[in-house]
Motif scaffolding. Structure first.
Motif, PDB file in Angstrom:
ATOM      1  N   VAL A   1       0.860  -1.190   0.000  1.00 57.50           N
ATOM      2  CA  VAL A   1       0.000   0.000   0.000  1.00 57.50           C
ATOM      3  C   VAL A   1       0.892   1.234   0.000  1.00 57.50           C
ATOM      4  CG1 VAL A   1      -1.811   1.226   1.266  1.00 57.50           C
ATOM      5  CG2 VAL A   1      -1.750  -1.290   1.301  1.00 57.50           C
ATOM      6  N   SER A   2       0.864   1.985  -1.119  1.00 62.31           N
ATOM      7  CA  SER A   2       1.701   3.190  -1.152  1.00 62.31           C
ATOM      8  C   SER A   2       0.829   4.420  -0.928  1.00 62.31           C
ATOM      9  CB  SER A   2       2.532   3.252  -2.440  1.00 62.31           C
ATOM     10  OG  SER A   2       1.726   3.422  -3.570  1.00 62.31           O
ATOM     11  N   GLY A   3       1.464   5.599  -0.914  1.00 55.02           N
ATOM     12  CA  GLY A   3       0.850   6.795  -0.331  1.00 55.02           C
ATOM     13  C   GLY A   3      -0.041   7.615  -1.224  1.00 55.02           C
ATOM     14  N   GLY A   4      -1.223   7.119  -1.526  1.00 51.09           N
ATOM     15  CA  GLY A   4      -2.219   7.910  -2.252  1.00 51.09           C
ATOM     16  C   GLY A   4      -3.532   7.845  -1.488  1.00 51.09           C
TER      17      GLY A   4
ATOM     18  N   ARG B   1       5.550   4.572   4.217  1.00 48.88           N
ATOM     19  CA  ARG B   1       5.377   5.723   5.106  1.00 48.88           C
ATOM     20  C   ARG B   1       4.229   6.609   4.582  1.00 48.88           C
ATOM     21  NH1 ARG B   1       9.662   8.678   8.221  1.00 48.88           N
ATOM     22  NH2 ARG B   1      10.969   6.974   7.555  1.00 48.88           N
ATOM     23  N   GLY B   2       4.205   6.811   3.225  1.00 54.08           N
ATOM     24  CA  GLY B   2       3.147   7.624   2.628  1.00 54.08           C
ATOM     25  C   GLY B   2       1.787   6.959   2.795  1.00 54.08           C
ATOM     26  N   GLY B   3       1.752   5.647   2.616  1.00 51.44           N
ATOM     27  CA  GLY B   3       0.491   4.907   2.753  1.00 51.44           C
ATOM     28  C   GLY B   3      -0.084   5.076   4.152  1.00 51.44           C
ATOM     29  N   ALA B   4       0.810   5.105   5.146  1.00 53.79           N
ATOM     30  CA  ALA B   4       0.359   5.209   6.544  1.00 53.79           C
ATOM     31  C   ALA B   4      -0.253   6.573   6.850  1.00 53.79           C
ATOM     32  CB  ALA B   4       1.535   4.928   7.472  1.00 53.79           C
ATOM     33  N   GLU B   5      -0.068   7.553   5.960  1.00 50.13           N
ATOM     34  CA  GLU B   5      -0.740   8.847   6.132  1.00 50.13           C
ATOM     35  C   GLU B   5      -2.233   8.724   5.811  1.00 50.13           C
ATOM     36  OE1 GLU B   5       0.642  11.715   7.166  1.00 50.13           O
ATOM     37  OE2 GLU B   5       2.653  10.863   7.336  1.00 50.13           O
ATOM     38  N   PHE B   6      -2.603   7.679   5.037  1.00 47.53           N
ATOM     39  CA  PHE B   6      -3.993   7.566   4.582  1.00 47.53           C
ATOM     40  C   PHE B   6      -4.747   6.390   5.190  1.00 47.53           C
ATOM     41  CE2 PHE B   6      -1.658   9.717   1.222  1.00 47.53           C
ATOM     42  CZ  PHE B   6      -2.456  10.835   1.015  1.00 47.53           C
ATOM     43  N   VAL B   7      -4.021   5.402   5.664  1.00 48.66           N
ATOM     44  CA  VAL B   7      -4.692   4.239   6.266  1.00 48.66           C
ATOM     45  C   VAL B   7      -3.778   3.746   7.397  1.00 48.66           C
ATOM     46  CG1 VAL B   7      -3.692   2.590   4.588  1.00 48.66           C
ATOM     47  CG2 VAL B   7      -5.760   1.972   5.783  1.00 48.66           C
ATOM     48  N   THR B   8      -4.398   3.314   8.487  1.00 50.57           N
ATOM     49  CA  THR B   8      -3.551   2.946   9.634  1.00 50.57           C
ATOM     50  C   THR B   8      -3.149   1.474   9.559  1.00 50.57           C
ATOM     51  OG1 THR B   8      -5.396   2.250  11.014  1.00 50.57           O
ATOM     52  CG2 THR B   8      -4.778   4.595  11.114  1.00 50.57           C
ATOM     53  N   PRO B   9      -1.984   1.153  10.125  1.00 51.40           N
ATOM     54  CA  PRO B   9      -1.586  -0.256  10.195  1.00 51.40           C
ATOM     55  C   PRO B   9      -2.588  -1.069  11.014  1.00 51.40           C
ATOM     56  CG  PRO B   9       0.013   1.170  11.331  1.00 51.40           C
ATOM     57  CD  PRO B   9      -0.971   2.063  10.644  1.00 51.40           C
ATOM     58  N   LEU B  10      -3.224  -0.376  11.970  1.00 51.20           N
ATOM     59  CA  LEU B  10      -4.208  -1.072  12.805  1.00 51.20           C
ATOM     60  C   LEU B  10      -5.373  -1.577  11.955  1.00 51.20           C
ATOM     61  CD1 LEU B  10      -4.371  -1.609  15.833  1.00 51.20           C
ATOM     62  CD2 LEU B  10      -5.867   0.400  16.028  1.00 51.20           C
ATOM     63  N   ALA B  11      -5.854  -0.724  11.049  1.00 47.27           N
ATOM     64  CA  ALA B  11      -6.994  -1.113  10.200  1.00 47.27           C
ATOM     65  C   ALA B  11      -6.593  -2.276   9.293  1.00 47.27           C
ATOM     66  CB  ALA B  11      -7.450   0.076   9.363  1.00 47.27           C
ATOM     67  N   LEU B  12      -5.428  -2.165   8.651  1.00 44.04           N
ATOM     68  CA  LEU B  12      -4.999  -3.244   7.736  1.00 44.04           C
ATOM     69  C   LEU B  12      -4.722  -4.533   8.501  1.00 44.04           C
ATOM     70  CD1 LEU B  12      -2.631  -1.248   5.333  1.00 44.04           C
ATOM     71  CD2 LEU B  12      -4.866  -2.224   4.786  1.00 44.04           C
ATOM     72  N   GLY B  13      -4.129  -4.388   9.705  1.00 43.20           N
ATOM     73  CA  GLY B  13      -3.836  -5.565  10.535  1.00 43.20           C
ATOM     74  C   GLY B  13      -5.121  -6.259  10.957  1.00 43.20           C
ATOM     75  N   ALA B  14      -6.146  -5.441  11.284  1.00 46.37           N
ATOM     76  CA  ALA B  14      -7.414  -6.028  11.756  1.00 46.37           C
ATOM     77  C   ALA B  14      -8.092  -6.813  10.636  1.00 46.37           C
ATOM     78  CB  ALA B  14      -8.338  -4.922  12.260  1.00 46.37           C
ATOM     79  N   VAL B  15      -8.113  -6.247   9.419  1.00 43.88           N
ATOM     80  CA  VAL B  15      -8.841  -6.964   8.341  1.00 43.88           C
ATOM     81  C   VAL B  15      -8.025  -8.112   7.756  1.00 43.88           C
ATOM     82  CG1 VAL B  15     -10.472  -5.168   7.622  1.00 43.88           C
ATOM     83  CG2 VAL B  15      -8.168  -5.175   6.679  1.00 43.88           C
TER      84      VAL B  15
END
Ligand code: PMT
Length: 406
Positions: A11-14, A40-54
């Motif tokens: 997941v990149s930063g868009g 790092r850019g991707g984490a500005e738009f979606v959290t690791p917590l959300a991706l980890g949970a799904v």
């Protein structure tokens, strides 16, 4: 279906990264296991917590994290996946992929991988249409990367145009059809010839031609991508062996024929090699010497075996589908049609190899697919794209025969 498939989602930063939790959920609904790498850019738009949970897995972010490297490591992230999916793929991410940059975990994994890579671009319309991005897209496609989208539509920046990331369900469908294609010809055997032959004059000199092997290698790679067990018999080239393909290296036409016969039986044979029609009848065992007062040697030539014709001979060793190539410099289609009849193959792919076409050794080709049913003129395509399209046609033909037989 994606049952049992393991995907590494990068997941990149868009802004489209906000769709990634839904994408992960949809991929998993279809049976895939998804592990995420977040830039790092991707984490500005979606959290690791959300991706980890799904994904119900750890989300990997840092190349220099001792725990991340100890637990998994960038090589293992790729090794333990069946394919890598970059979504969203920003213009910057695609530029880095093109140039082989490896300045974070995502780009390092992409550089280190030998697995198939799919990208779903997402960016502003002018960034997408920029000549630099379009050149990068062409380069990545030529390297065999599969593009999903982008789509046209309203953008987060308020503009309208091409550059929107495809919707998660469309990406899931594209990934599923990618895997379906990869097993389409499973259990089938393909034989491909490629490159020039070298016909010796003496231990030092030989007669050769300008074939680079790019076209034949691309066909072998594409057939292998559809799941065939592929043997590539190649004359001398500078190309690396296509991964996953059984490669037999030969020099002369006679060696090529022997290697082809050893590779039978096959469901399909594609003869893209530029085989020398003639060889020197009696190869000198010592280097021919230039002596004062003695003119140049007169070389007596004899005919080489015709590999395409031999493979096309009726009999139970004949591959179900035999495809030849015709390299012509004038009356391309007419000469190729005559060759189709003379050689006894099923299809012939005609290409113009006049010097100004750049066909020999270049990256593009303009071909005509000729069968007993007629002639199809294809647009100018990269040799990789010709390989992909031809492999798909071959798959259609083999499946049609199997369908008729059952
Ligand atoms: O290798 P590249 O630089 O990518 O270039 C690709 C290519 C131009 C070499 C390729 O697309 C191509 O046209 N290959 C066939 C070249 C050729 O030898 O054409 P031909 O018209 O001379 O031969 C007709 C067919 O008979 C070919 O399928 C050839 O492989 C086969 N043949 C020819 C002579 C011979 N003794 N045995 C053969 O099998």
């Amino acid at each position: 279906m994606l049952d049992g498939k393991r995907l590494l989602l990068i997941v990149s930063g868009g802004i489209a990264a906000y769709k990634c939790p839904d994408l992960v959920r949809r991929l998993r609904e279809r049976g895939a296991a998804v592990r995420c790498v977040l830039t790092r850019g991707g984490a500005e738009f979606v959290t690791p917590l959300a991706l980890g949970a799904v994904s119900e897995d750890k989300v990997y972010q840092d190349l220099f994290s001792l725990t991340d490297e100890n637990e998994m490591g960038h090589i293992n992230l790729s090794r333990q996946a069946d394919a890598l999916l970059v979504a969203p793929a920003t213009a910057n991410m695609m530029a880095k992929m093109c140039h082989g940059e490896a300045d974070d975990l995502a780009t390092t994994v992409l550089l280190a991988t030998d697995k198939p890579v799919l990208v779903a671009p997402a960016m502003n319309v002018r960034m997408w249409e920029h000549a630099a991005t379009q050149a990068n897209v062409e380069t990545l496609k030529a390297r065999g990367i599969t593009f999903i989208g982008p789509d046209e539509g309203d953008m987060a920046c308020g503009e309208f145009g091409m550059g929107r990331m495809s919707e998660p369900l469309d990406i899931v469908d594209a990934v599923a059809s990618f895997f379906r294609d990869r097993s389409r010809l499973q259990g089938r055997r393909a034989l491909v010839t490629s490159g020039p032959t070298y016909e010796p004059i003496d231990p030092v000199r030989y007669i050769a031609n300008r074939s680079s092997g790019k076209q034949g290698h691309a066909i072998a790679e594409a057939l292998n991508g559809l799941g065939t067990e592929t043997t590539l018999v190649t004359g001398p080239t500078r190309l690396p062996d296509p991964p996953g393909v059984n490669v037999v290296h030969v020099e002369t036409a006679r060696q090529m024929l022997a290697a082809c016969e050893a590779a039978l039986p096959a469901d399909v044979a594609v003869c893209a090699a530029a085989v020398a029609d003639w060889r020197v009848e009696a190869e000198a065992t010592e280097k021919l010497k230039k002596s004062p007062g003695v003119g140049p040697p007169a070389l007596v030539m004899t005919e080489n075996p015709d590999i395409l014709r031999a493979l096309s001979e009726p009999g139970n060793r004949r591959p179900g589908l035999v495809v030849g190539f015709a390299a012509e410099t004038e009356n391309v289609v007419a000469h190729a049609q005559a060759k189709l009849d003379r050689k006894g193959c099923d299809w012939i792919v005609a290409n113009d190899v006049s010097p100004d076409t750049g066909t020999f050794a270049g990256d593009a080709n303009t071909v005509h697919l000729i069968s007993h049913d007629g002639v199809e003129d294809w647009p100018r395509l990269s040799k990789k794209a010709v390989g992909t399209e031809l492999a798909l046609r071959i798959a259609d033909a083999l499946e049609a025969v199997a369908g008729n037989a059952s």
